[in-house]
Motif scaffolding. Structure first.
Motif, PDB file in Angstrom:
ATOM      1  N   ASN A 128       0.832  -1.192   0.000  1.00  0.00           N
ATOM      2  CA  ASN A 128       0.000   0.000   0.000  1.00  0.00           C
ATOM      3  C   ASN A 128       0.871   1.247   0.000  1.00  0.00           C
ATOM      4  O   ASN A 128       2.103   1.173   0.031  1.00  0.00           O
ATOM      5  N   ALA A 129       0.211   2.415  -0.022  1.00  0.00           N
ATOM      6  CA  ALA A 129       0.946   3.673  -0.147  1.00  0.00           C
ATOM      7  C   ALA A 129       1.918   3.872   1.010  1.00  0.00           C
ATOM      8  O   ALA A 129       3.062   4.304   0.813  1.00  0.00           O
ATOM      9  N   ALA A 130       1.477   3.551   2.217  1.00  0.00           N
ATOM     10  CA  ALA A 130       2.342   3.730   3.386  1.00  0.00           C
ATOM     11  C   ALA A 130       3.571   2.829   3.305  1.00  0.00           C
ATOM     12  O   ALA A 130       4.690   3.246   3.636  1.00  0.00           O
ATOM     13  N   GLU A 131       3.358   1.603   2.867  1.00  0.00           N
ATOM     14  CA  GLU A 131       4.479   0.666   2.746  1.00  0.00           C
ATOM     15  C   GLU A 131       5.467   1.129   1.684  1.00  0.00           C
ATOM     16  O   GLU A 131       6.692   1.040   1.879  1.00  0.00           O
ATOM     17  N   LEU A 132       4.964   1.611   0.574  1.00  0.00           N
ATOM     18  CA  LEU A 132       5.845   2.076  -0.491  1.00  0.00           C
ATOM     19  C   LEU A 132       6.595   3.337  -0.075  1.00  0.00           C
ATOM     20  O   LEU A 132       7.777   3.507  -0.413  1.00  0.00           O
ATOM     21  N   GLU A 133       5.944   4.208   0.673  1.00  0.00           N
ATOM     22  CA  GLU A 133       6.614   5.406   1.178  1.00  0.00           C
ATOM     23  C   GLU A 133       7.737   5.028   2.141  1.00  0.00           C
ATOM     24  O   GLU A 133       8.823   5.627   2.118  1.00  0.00           O
ATOM     25  N   ALA A 134       7.490   4.023   2.981  1.00  0.00           N
ATOM     26  CA  ALA A 134       8.522   3.567   3.914  1.00  0.00           C
ATOM     27  C   ALA A 134       9.703   2.979   3.157  1.00  0.00           C
ATOM     28  O   ALA A 134      10.868   3.205   3.519  1.00  0.00           O
ATOM     29  N   ARG A 135       9.415   2.241   2.087  1.00  0.00           N
ATOM     30  CA  ARG A 135      10.496   1.665   1.286  1.00  0.00           C
ATOM     31  C   ARG A 135      11.301   2.757   0.596  1.00  0.00           C
ATOM     32  O   ARG A 135      12.533   2.687   0.520  1.00  0.00           O
ATOM     33  N   ALA A 136      10.605   3.785   0.103  1.00  0.00           N
ATOM     34  CA  ALA A 136      11.296   4.899  -0.548  1.00  0.00           C
ATOM     35  C   ALA A 136      12.201   5.624   0.444  1.00  0.00           C
ATOM     36  O   ALA A 136      13.328   6.018   0.105  1.00  0.00           O
ATOM     37  N   GLU A 137      11.732   5.797   1.669  1.00  0.00           N
ATOM     38  CA  GLU A 137      12.545   6.458   2.689  1.00  0.00           C
ATOM     39  C   GLU A 137      13.787   5.625   3.012  1.00  0.00           C
ATOM     40  O   GLU A 137      14.885   6.176   3.201  1.00  0.00           O
ATOM     41  N   LEU A 138      13.629   4.301   3.062  1.00  0.00           N
ATOM     42  CA  LEU A 138      14.780   3.434   3.303  1.00  0.00           C
ATOM     43  C   LEU A 138      15.792   3.557   2.171  1.00  0.00           C
ATOM     44  O   LEU A 138      17.005   3.603   2.409  1.00  0.00           O
ATOM     45  N   LEU A 139      15.318   3.637   0.946  1.00  0.00           N
ATOM     46  CA  LEU A 139      16.226   3.807  -0.195  1.00  0.00           C
ATOM     47  C   LEU A 139      16.986   5.127  -0.093  1.00  0.00           C
ATOM     48  O   LEU A 139      18.190   5.184  -0.372  1.00  0.00           O
TER      49      LEU A 139
END
Length: 207
Positions: A128-139
């Motif tokens: 979901n959007a929250a999960e993808l945002e968290a992954r982007a922040e990790l990147l």
């Protein structure tokens, strides 16, 4: 998926070959939990063996286009505590360039026939959007960590490497050996293949 590092001593030199991909491919990590655990156990054992080496000279031959950043950083940390020469051959890219930075001062070598690539971190993701945002922040945090590592070894500002990694929409740009040295990513260009030990070693799986 086999993931190990083979190490062999020759006279007063310990040679380690890192070939192929590094770590376990992300798309395979969750296919079989049993395989994943076994693979990581083997990997941890190999890293522990590197960290425990007691040789006056360690030479790490690198022929890899990269793989998993986390596993590359584990190898980097293990090697950085030793007296190490890293030697890059062929296409050396991505996570493999992190391992190359583990060399002792002035001992990051690159073959005259090699090409070298640093780029922004990437991953496969769904959710979901929250999960993808968290992954982007990790990147983003990973990119900052990598730029800082390159900068520490080169004595140059992290922003210089962040910009280099961001070229071509984050895919970076292949560098000649001379360009890699000029960029502060290597110390010496070598042209004598006999520097490489016979095939000694490591196939490390990608992640």
């Amino acid at each position: 998926m086999k993931s190990d590092i083979q190490i062999r001593n020759s006279a007063d030199v310990c040679y380690i070959d890192i070939e192929g991909t590094i770590g376990v491919p992300e798309q395979w990590q969750f296919a079989s939990p049993d395989d994943r655990v076994a693979t990581y156990e083997k990997f941890r054992d190999a890293v522990a063996r590197i960290a425990a080496l007691d040789a006056p000279q360690v030479v790490v031959n690198i022929r890899s286009t990269g793989g998993d950043v986390n596993d590359a950083l584990l190898i980097y940390d293990a090697l950085a505590a030793l007296e190490v020469t890293t030697r890059c051959y062929g296409y050396v890219a991505s996570a493999a360039t992190l391992i190359a930075q583990a060399a002792s001062e002035g001992r990051r070598e690159i073959s005259a026939g090699a090409l070298y690539l640093v780029h922004a971190a990437a991953c496969a993701a769904e959710g979901n959007a929250a999960e993808l945002e968290a992954r982007a922040e990790l990147l983003r945090k990973t990119d900052e960590r990598l730029a800082a590592l390159y900068a520490r070894r080169s004595g140059r500002p992290p922003e210089e490497f962040a910009q280099r990694m961001a070229e071509n929409n984050g895919n970076g740009r292949w560098l000649s050996p001379e360009e890699a040295v000029a960029a502060g990513l290597a110390d010496t260009v070598t042209d004598n293949e006999e520097r490489t030990a016979p095939s000694l070693a490591g196939n490390i799986a990608r992640g």
